[in-house]
Design an enzyme around this catalytic site. Structure first.
Site, PDB file in Angstrom:
ATOM      1  CE  LYS A 157      -2.402  -3.275   2.491  1.00  0.00           C
ATOM      2  NZ  LYS A 157      -1.845  -4.430   3.201  1.00  0.00           N
ATOM      3  CG  HIS A 327      -5.315  -4.966   9.388  1.00  0.00           C
ATOM      4  ND1 HIS A 327      -4.792  -4.137   8.406  1.00  0.00           N
ATOM      5  CD2 HIS A 327      -5.524  -6.157   8.777  1.00  0.00           C
ATOM      6  CE1 HIS A 327      -4.705  -4.790   7.262  1.00  0.00           C
ATOM      7  NE2 HIS A 327      -5.134  -6.021   7.457  1.00  0.00           N
ATOM      8  CE  LYS A 329      -1.053  -5.140   7.576  1.00  0.00           C
ATOM      9  NZ  LYS A 329      -1.789  -6.290   7.834  1.00  0.00           N
ATOM     10  CG  ASP A 334      17.464  -5.958  21.559  1.00  0.00           C
ATOM     11  OD1 ASP A 334      16.680  -6.697  22.174  1.00  0.00           O
ATOM     12  OD2 ASP A 334      18.593  -6.328  21.198  1.00  0.00           O
TER      13      ASP A 334
END
Length: 409
Positions: A157, A327, A329, A334
């Site tokens: 996207k 939804h 991602k 660390d």
């Protein structure tokens, strides 16, 4: 003498069984040969360290308000690549803006995935083209590998406006992304707005995809690559396809010395990636996962349980997001590297989809992302090992079914 009914039934069974075997053989050959061709054609590309400025959006209404404003400000060109554009009122609002800009002399190129945007009809395309918009569909289902080509999607996207402003992340275009689906609201996602030199790479990546699928190629790059100032946030882009993402995730996990946080709507890792997660736990790396409580696709949740069960046994923390649908991602390593992009933590993104992710190395941005993740955890409930090991026949049946087709979920 009339033929025996039992013999006719047996013949039908043999014929249907033979047809089923032939279909299975064809699907297997189609997929393996199509994948081999894809692997040979794919090239691994990633940027060096770039510098830019970033803004993160986590709510659809805020994102689309800003996104549509930037589209309306365009003076030279708008380049858009989406997996899903739906033919609902948000999609129509999006199309209206693009038409108005094209009619005002802005060059508009719209590239959308053929299956992801299946609700876009020929009539809609004609109206867009009549307004002066160039429209192309990526990843059409085509011979000779019909099954394989039906599974490989362009899940990226990307939007680039005047070569100066870029967007990428998890949002598609449809009413569910602005909290208008009663089963999936509110929608939680992560979307990046980017300025600075990184936009140049997004522009290049769009053109590569555009020239692969569009009938009318870009003959000139005049005005597409303006001089851009360096920003303060160190980052790099990782576009992937045909299995490249697996190696990228493994390399990220190997870098962890203290902690790993993963946010994903679908947690279905490959065995090499899962093995790396287990090894990270064994060397003392703390691990936190955020996944949805509610699901938007059949069996994806059950496909994750075998992996979550093992990680919980190893001491990982798993949270199920309950304030709507999750939804987002992201991977956080660390407190030094964060990954935000289009890729899910599943086999479809690992092996089938075209994806693009951004690794960010800026302490201030990562601190802000940690606050976002902390909010998501507060809106979640811990998943316990006892819940996943409690006898449940129906869940077990669905887990077996999900395991058999996990590559395609």
């Amino acid at each position: 003498m009339k033929p025996n009914g039992g013999n006719i039934t047996m013949k039908l069974v043999f014929i249907l069984s033979g047809l089923l075997i032939l279909i299975i053989i064809w699907l297997g050959l189609d997929f393996s040969l199509g994948r081999r061709k894809h692997l040979l054609a794919a090239n691994r590309v990633e940027t060096g360290i770039l510098h830019g400025e970033f803004e993160i959006f986590t709510h659809g209404k805020e994102f689309f308000r800003d996104y549509f404003t930037e589209l309306q400000r365009a003076k030279h060109h708008i380049h858009v690549l989406y997996y899903i554009v739906k033919n609902d009122h948000l999609g129509q609002q999006f199309f209206t803006i693009l038409k108005e800009k094209a009619q005002a002399g802005v060059r508009v190129c719209l590239l959308i995935d053929r299956l992801g945007s299946l609700t876009i009809k020929k009539k809609d395309v004609r109206e867009l083209q009549d307004a002066g918009i160039q429209v192309a569909f990526s990843n059409r289902v085509k011979l000779p590998f019909l099954f394989y080509s039906s599974q490989v999607r362009n899940h990226r996207k990307i939007s680039i406006i005047d070569g100066k402003v870029g967007f990428m992340g998890g949002f598609n275009i449809g009413k569910e992304y602005i909290d208008e689906d009663p089963f999936l609201s509110p929608w939680r996602d992560y979307q990046l707005k980017i300025t600075g030199e990184g936009v140049t790479f997004l522009q290049s990546e769009f053109l590569i995809d555009w020239d692969q699928y569009a009938e009318e190629k870009h003959q000139s790059t005049d005005g597409l690559f303006p001089q851009l100032p360096k920003g303060s946030i160190r980052h790099q882009f990782i576009p992937t396809e045909a299995g490249m993402l697996e190696r990228s995730f493994i390399q990220l996990i190997k870098k962890a010395n203290q902690s790993i946080t993963i946010g994903t709507p679908y947690f279905i890792p490959s065995m090499p990636v899962f093995k790396e997660l287990l090894e990270a736990r064994q060397r003392g790396v703390s691990m936190t996962l955020i996944v949805p409580y509610n699901t938007d696709h059949i069996l994806v949740q059950e496909a994750s349980f075998r992996y979550l069960r093992r990680l919980l046994k190893e001491g990982a923390l798993v949270y199920q997001y309950q304030n709507g649908f999750y939804h987002a991602k992201t991977i956080l390593i660390d407190d030094k590297i964060c990954d935000i992009g289009s890729a899910n933590f599943d086999k479809r993104s690992l092996f089938l989809n075209k994806e693009i992710n951004c690794y960010i190395y800026d302490p201030a941005f990562i601190e802000h992302l940690q606050q976002v993740i902390h909010k998501d955890i507060l809106d979640s409930k811990p998943l316990s090992l006892a819940e996943l090991t409690r006898p449940n026949l129906w869940r077990s049946v669905k887990e077996m079914a999900a395991s058999a087709i996990s590559y395609f979920l």
